[in-house]
Enzyme design. Structure first.
Site, PDB file in Angstrom:
ATOM      1  CE1 TYR A 191      -4.065  -1.972   0.277  1.00 37.59           C
ATOM      2  CE2 TYR A 191      -3.334  -2.940   1.941  1.00 37.59           C
ATOM      3  CZ  TYR A 191      -3.942  -2.694   1.279  1.00 37.59           C
ATOM      4  OH  TYR A 191      -5.167  -3.679   1.125  1.00 37.59           O
TER       5      TYR A 191
ATOM      6  CG  ASP B 255     -12.469  -8.290  10.647  1.00 31.34           C
ATOM      7  OD1 ASP B 255     -11.633  -8.719  11.688  1.00 31.34           O
ATOM      8  OD2 ASP B 255     -12.286  -7.756   9.513  1.00 31.34           O
TER       9      ASP B 255
ATOM     10  CE  LYS C 170      -4.434  -5.516  11.765  1.00 28.81           C
ATOM     11  NZ  LYS C 170      -3.730  -4.928  11.067  1.00 28.81           N
TER      12      LYS C 170
HETATM   13  N1  PLP Z   1      -9.862  -7.059   9.205  1.00 35.40           N
HETATM   14  C1  PLP Z   1      -9.580  -5.831   9.815  1.00 35.40           C
HETATM   15  C2  PLP Z   1     -10.636  -5.182  10.660  1.00 35.40           C
HETATM   16  C3  PLP Z   1      -8.125  -5.418   9.774  1.00 35.40           C
HETATM   17  O1  PLP Z   1      -8.064  -4.159  10.188  1.00 35.40           O
HETATM   18  C4  PLP Z   1      -7.274  -5.917   8.830  1.00 35.40           C
HETATM   19  C5  PLP Z   1      -6.017  -5.370   8.629  1.00 35.40           C
HETATM   20  O2  PLP Z   1      -5.630  -4.449   9.062  1.00 35.40           O
HETATM   21  C6  PLP Z   1      -7.572  -7.174   8.216  1.00 35.40           C
HETATM   22  C7  PLP Z   1      -8.809  -7.943   8.445  1.00 35.40           C
HETATM   23  C8  PLP Z   1      -6.703  -7.966   7.305  1.00 35.40           C
HETATM   24  O3  PLP Z   1      -5.688  -8.281   8.034  1.00 35.40           O
HETATM   25  P1  PLP Z   1      -4.401  -8.676   7.600  1.00 35.40           P
HETATM   26  O4  PLP Z   1      -3.454  -7.360   7.196  1.00 35.40           O
HETATM   27  O5  PLP Z   1      -3.251  -9.577   8.564  1.00 35.40           O
HETATM   28  O6  PLP Z   1      -4.432  -9.784   6.220  1.00 35.40           O
END
Ligand code: PLP
Length: 439
Positions: free
Chosen positions: A18, A241, A270
């Site tokens: 990005y 999520d 995370k």
């Molecule tokens: N879902 C949410 C709410 C996120 O903030 C992120 C990434 O920032 C993701 C999914 C995707 O995670 P990843 O970057 O580990 O693929």
């Protein structure tokens, strides 16, 4: 190798996510970090930065924890990896058990992956296969919300709410199961959309309960309970999520617990390891899991070679030990209030729009239309510039949709003096931004 050698090699060979090469080039290349301790990071030349976003919101327990390094080392020596489709490792069993105990209600079953995007993909596929197994094969749609980010893979992009950085129009045709609520806090709009789409075609409602990417639109008290009731009424699965919000960041172990709501499926990543190892997980309610118990047809058709990597599981277990031992969930609530109060003292700055958030997940929105001296019109240009100015002053932040929302999600161990530094530095950064008058 000197700093400038490293930066030159990075510009020649590294492709950063990005990130625009020209923007990096204008800054002389990426900042190269070599060390972390607590809430601080150091670059190759010894400059120190406060990690205001906890390494992309992952770092809960702070950097440089010896205990984590030792646990990882011990697991590498005992068993570095195994075929996770056919065999179980002790760390994976213990971690699944631990997460099941921490998660609310009967969210008892844990499917491991290696990232947040993969967790979202797996959750969507689970919801879809679940409905087929329940005899409702037409339930294929997933309703998400405008402005949200759920990851960068195709399934995750199918439920991406036109988050400004994902540019999903480049990748059409996407899987077509995504449907979107435009007002992220309107239960009425969601109910109307379900009716319009026909409830018997909707598999799941997928949302990030703190509305992180959609402008930290933290919901009012009845929002999530009302959505839970709606999903129950229509037989739709609720997927929360919690990739950013899990593991205490918002002042509860999981964000949905603020409103006492039990999702059917919860996605995590995370904070699960604080970033000491890559990992993600999907946590599932027992009745959903039971639909997958049967023969070959019922077996969940999904898996990643490195899902539930034993070294990542070992790291996650010690990470959770530390979160509990140091009462970091309560600390996030307390320090989050202190941080938000501090950020709100910046309201007199002309380019300060608002500050809001929940726990240690707060943002400052830049204001586009300062009257007494138009500061800027392009949000992404202003946000990027504010981020760079803050970094030059020793504070790391990132920007969220549409480029002018500066995010603060520091490690949960942050102290008052560090919060004071963060707020003072933001004040200086905003003052500089005002003087610059960007286009
Ligand atoms: N879902 C949410 C709410 C996120 O903030 C992120 C990434 O920032 C993701 C999914 C995707 O995670 P990843 O970057 O580990 O693929």
């Amino acid at each position: 190798m000197t700093y400038s050698d490293l930066r030159k090699l990075a510009m020649d060979h590294l492709w950063m996510a990005y990130t625009q090469w020209n923007d990096l080039a204008a800054e002389g290349g990426p900042v190269v970090l070599v060390r972390g301790e607590g809430c601080w990071l150091w670059d190759v030349e010894g400059r120190r930065y406060l990690d205001g976003v906890g390494a992309l919101e992952a770092c809960i327990i702070g950097h440089g924890r010896q205990e984590l390094a030792e646990a990882i080392g011990r697991q590498l020596e005992a068993l570095e990896f195994l075929d996770v489709f056919r065999y179980a490792s002790e760390p994976a069993i213990r971690l699944a058990t631990r997460i099941a105990a921490l998660a609310p209600g009967d969210l008892n079953r844990v499917f491991f992956v290696t990232s947040g995007s993969e967790a979202v993909e797996a959750a969507i596929k689970m919801a879809r296969q679940y409905h087929v197994l329940q005899g409702e094969p037409y339930r294929i749609k997933v309703i998400a919300r405008r402005g949200t980010y759920h990851g960068c893979t195709f399934g995750a992009m199918a439920v991406d709410g036109n988050y400004w950085a994902t540019k999903k129009h480049f990748f059409e045709p996407l899987p077509s199961f995504g449907r979107f609520v435009l007002d992220p806090l309107s239960v009425e709009e969601l109910a109307n959309l379900i009716e319009f789409e026909r409830p018997e075609t909707v598999a799941a409602v997928l949302l990030d309960p703190a509305g992180t990417a959609s402008g930290l639109a933290v919901p009012p008290p009845d929002y999530l309970p009302a959505i839970r009731r709606l999903c129950n009424y229509y037989g739709i699965l609720l997927i929360c999520d919690e990739v950013i919000t899990g593991f205490g960041r918002t002042g509860q172990m999981f964000c949905c617990q603020h409103w006492d709501v039990l999702p059917d499926i919860m996605t995590l990543s995370k904070g699960i390891t604080s970033g000491y190892q890559p990992m993600g997980a999907v946590v599932v309610r027992e009745p959903v899991f039971q639909a997958f118990v049967g023969g070959w047809r019922e077996t969940f058709a999904h898996g990643h070679t490195f899902g539930g990597h034993p070294v990542a599981c070992a790291a996650a277990l010690v990470n959770i030990d530390i979160i509990e031992r140091e009462a970091l969930v309560n600390r996030a609530a307390e320090m989050g209030r202190y941080l938000l109060d501090g950020l709100n003292t910046l309201h007199a700055r002309r380019c300060f729009g608002w500050a809001r958030g929940i726990g240690l997940l707060c943002g400052v929105k830049l204001k586009r239309d300062g009257k007494a001296g138009q500061t800027f019109v392009n949000p992404a240009v202003a946000g990027r510039r504010a981020r760079v100015i803050a970094r030059e002053l020793g504070l790391m932040t990132i920007v969220l949709h549409p480029g002018d929302l500066l995010l603060f999600a520091p490690p949960l161990i942050i102290g008052r003096e560090e919060v004071d530094f963060l707020v003072e530095t933001m004040d200086r950064a905003l003052a500089t931004l005002e003087r610059e008058k960007l286009e």
